[in-house]
Every structure is written in C-alpha cells, then in structure tokens.
Design a protein around this motif. Structure first.
Motif, PDB file in Angstrom:
ATOM      1  N   PRO A 194       0.940  -1.592   0.790  1.00  0.00           N
ATOM      2  CA  PRO A 194       0.022   0.060  -0.036  1.00  0.00           C
ATOM      3  C   PRO A 194       1.247   0.938  -0.152  1.00  0.00           C
ATOM      4  CG  PRO A 194      -1.249  -1.477   0.985  1.00  0.00           C
ATOM      5  CD  PRO A 194       0.183  -2.115   1.440  1.00  0.00           C
ATOM      6  N   HIS A 202      -3.585  -6.643   1.212  1.00  0.00           N
ATOM      7  CA  HIS A 202      -3.287  -5.667   1.294  1.00  0.00           C
ATOM      8  C   HIS A 202      -3.989  -4.712   0.624  1.00  0.00           C
ATOM      9  CE1 HIS A 202       1.050  -5.500   2.272  1.00  0.00           C
ATOM     10  NE2 HIS A 202       0.017  -5.929   3.204  1.00  0.00           N
ATOM     11  N   GLU A 231      -6.883  -1.667   2.005  1.00  0.00           N
ATOM     12  CA  GLU A 231      -5.808  -0.708   2.743  1.00  0.00           C
ATOM     13  C   GLU A 231      -5.921  -0.209   1.377  1.00  0.00           C
ATOM     14  OE1 GLU A 231      -1.361  -0.382   4.492  1.00  0.00           O
ATOM     15  OE2 GLU A 231      -2.534  -2.031   4.351  1.00  0.00           O
ATOM     16  N   ILE A 232      -5.598  -0.028   0.125  1.00  0.00           N
ATOM     17  CA  ILE A 232      -5.292   0.386  -1.230  1.00  0.00           C
ATOM     18  C   ILE A 232      -6.339   1.075  -1.077  1.00  0.00           C
ATOM     19  CG2 ILE A 232      -4.441   0.922  -3.388  1.00  0.00           C
ATOM     20  CD1 ILE A 232      -2.458  -1.938  -3.047  1.00  0.00           C
TER      21      ILE A 232
END
Length: 354
Positions: free
Chosen positions: A160, A219, A222-223
């Motif tokens: 991220p 992830h 989160e990105i």
C-alpha cells in the motif's frame, strides 16, 4: 517541539523483535540519538541476547529477548512498537493504549477503519472497536497533522505504501479515470516474513518469478481505503503482487487511463509540487525510472512517470525498501513526528551501491 525532557531519551520497547521488521527497527534505532531500547520480546528466542541471534546487531549484546508479558513490560517503556502477526496485535495494542502508552502497530489489525472489511479480508472479528477508532493511518505524506496528535499509529503495509504514494497526486489532481486502476507490484522474499515456509525457501525462490494472491491479497482493501478517501468516492483496484528472487525491495507499476490530454512533463510538475516538502519522496526527472537497488536500506520512495499518449495512459513506477519505507523506517518516521523529533532523525542513511 520534543515531548521528552531536556536530554532524556525516549524509552522504547519492541514487541516481536526477532522477525524481519523487528530486526530492522533494532538496526535503524541503533543510530537514533533520542531513543533508548529498554525491552525487546520474542517467544521463541526468550533468554537469548539480540547479538547472539543477529551478530550484525553487536551493539545490543547486553539486550536480551523476553516473553511478551504485557504487565511486566508496561513500566519499561513509554512507546511500544508492535511487530506481531496479524490478529495477535489486537489485544496487546489495546492494553498499552488503555494504559496511556504510545503505540505504533506494524500489523494490519488497526489499518482498516471498517471492522467488517477487516473481518472479510483477514477472517477475524475485530474485538477492540473503541481502540480502532483512535488509530491514525501512519502515512506521513497524508496524515502528518493527525500523527502529531496520535497515541496509536497503524503503520501502513509495504505494498500500500508504494501504491498510494504513486497514485495519490494523479487522483488528487483528477488526472486519471479512477475506474481503470491497475497496480502491479513485485516484492523481495522478506515481504513474507521470517519463517519456515517452503514457498519462500531459497530453492523455490531463486531464479524464479511468479505472481501470487491475484485479486485476493490482503493489502487490497488498504489501498482501496486510502485511494477512495483521496478521490472522495469508492475506488476498486486490480492489484497483483509478484515474488522477486531478491531479499528486499518493492517495485510497483501503476496504470491508469488519463481523464484529460497531458504530457509527461506536465504530470511531473504536479508530482514534484505535491511532494516538494516531503523528505522521503523523490520524484525522478523525465526519462529516469526507479530501481529497487537505489532505495535498498533507506526510507526513500522513488517515483517515475511516463505518459503514453498513443494509448492515453499514465504509467507510474515507484520503488521502496519493503522493510524500511514499507515497514520499520516508516514506523520510526511516525515516532519522530509523534514525539516532536526531527522527522529525518535516524533515517538519513543512503543506499548501498553497488
């Protein structure tokens, strides 16, 4: 202004100090003039000195690993770095925060603001919702003012960090169609952690190069969380990570359709203006693109830009060290901001070359 008195050093504990991120914290903090490491934990290595386990950390020959006994640790430090596995941080973070300690958590347990998203991607319920609401996402380039006031930092993930920093100026300046984002990342084997795993053993990784977690990597949310906040609307991305046969480093290539006619020089001006005051983001000149070798062991993020006018596509390339800017270095940067230390303190080392 520093929150420590006069020349008094900040007492720091590292919980989970025998994994790669914990070891990197020890290495980076060994040269930090404002910090004293007063405790380090490891369940498997309890009773051993740090230098016995990691000879390159000779400075810590008198520092001994101990079990993670939260009550025993409480009076040993004022700030706690937690480099524990996902899921294991929930209770420990909550305990130290409730006992008025500053905490920087390097796991994913407090990064996702929506607990239902956390449970969907990590398969665990979030049991500390009140503490979750106190967490600040620790990307200084976006949240510096909040980090200054925070008691709990959720240190971002490595992928991220590389993707968000690469795409942020393009999204903020509405240069791209946010429905078209493709993120292609390659990471060194330390991204998998320090553990016995056939998939990341030498003979499996050496001379190989493969994709993994296609469309399912943890992830991804989160990105999407941070890019959605930047865009002011929900964004979904296609994210594919790859395993490189190297120890450390992440190279991320991002593709997005342009929403307006432009050229490389114009986009570079936008990127350089946005990051001009950021000590650890380097936007490279036209025609120069990042190489993981140039950020190895450093807290820098290098970014390169190319507008492909033939296909109306913006291509962004970023490079970071997954263990430094992608983990422990960023954690120290967050600590510096929280404590009022100079932001670059302890983080000014340059990459080894060759």
């Amino acid at each position: 202004m520093s929150t420590t008195k006069n020349n008094e050093k900040l007492k720091v504990a590292i919980c989970g100090g025998s994994g790669y991120t914990g070891v990197e914290l020890l290495r980076i903090l060994s040269g930090h003039p404002k910090v004293k490491i007063t405790a380090v934990t490891s369940e498997k290595s309890a009773g051993k000195s740090v230098s016995a386990l990691f000879p390159h950390l000779e400075k810590y020959r008198t520092l001994t690993y101990e079990p993670l006994n939260k009550i025993n640790l409480l009076d040993k430090a004022d700030l706690f770095f937690l480099a524990l596995p996902h899921g294991a941080s929930q209770e420990a973070v909550n305990f130290f925060v409730e006992n008025k300690k500053r905490v920087i958590d390097l796991s994913a347990d407090y990064r996702l603001s929506d607990p239902t998203v956390y449970q969907e991607w990590y398969g665990l319920p979030h049991k500390r919702l009140a503490t979750l609401k106190k967490a600040v996402f620790g990307l200084p380039e976006i949240y510096r003012s909040k980090i200054k006031k925070a008691k709990l930092i959720a240190n971002p993930g490595c992928y991220p960090t590389s993707a968000i920093l690469g795409l942020l100026p393009a999204i903020k300046n509405k240069l791209v169609d946010v429905s078209s984002l493709i993120i292609d990342s390659k990471s060194g084997a330390t991204g998998a952690g320090r553990k016995a795993d056939i998939a990341v053993s030498f003979c499996e990784v050496n001379e190989g190069f493969k994709a993994y977690g296609i469309g399912t990597h943890r992830h991804t949310p989160e990105i999407e969380q941070e890019l959605s906040l930047a865009a002011g609307k929900k964004i979904m991305v296609n994210f594919t990570p790859h395993l490189l046969p190297v120890d450390r480093g992440i190279l991320t290539t991002m593709y997005a359709k342009l929403s307006q006619k432009t050229d490389t020089a114009s986009v570079l001006r936008i990127y350089k203006k946005m990051y001009k005051d950021e000590p650890f983001v380097c936007v490279l000149d036209e025609g120069i693109f990042p190489n993981i070798k140039n950020v190895r062991g450093t807290n820098y993020c290098h970014i390169g830009i190319k507008v492909v006018q033939r296909t109306d596509t913006l291509i962004i390339v970023s490079a970071i060290d997954n263990l430094v800017k992608g983990a422990s270095g960023q954690a120290v940067h967050n600590m510096n901001i929280m404590m009022g230390f100079g932001e670059t303190t302890g983080l000014e080392s340059l990459a080894l070359f060759p």
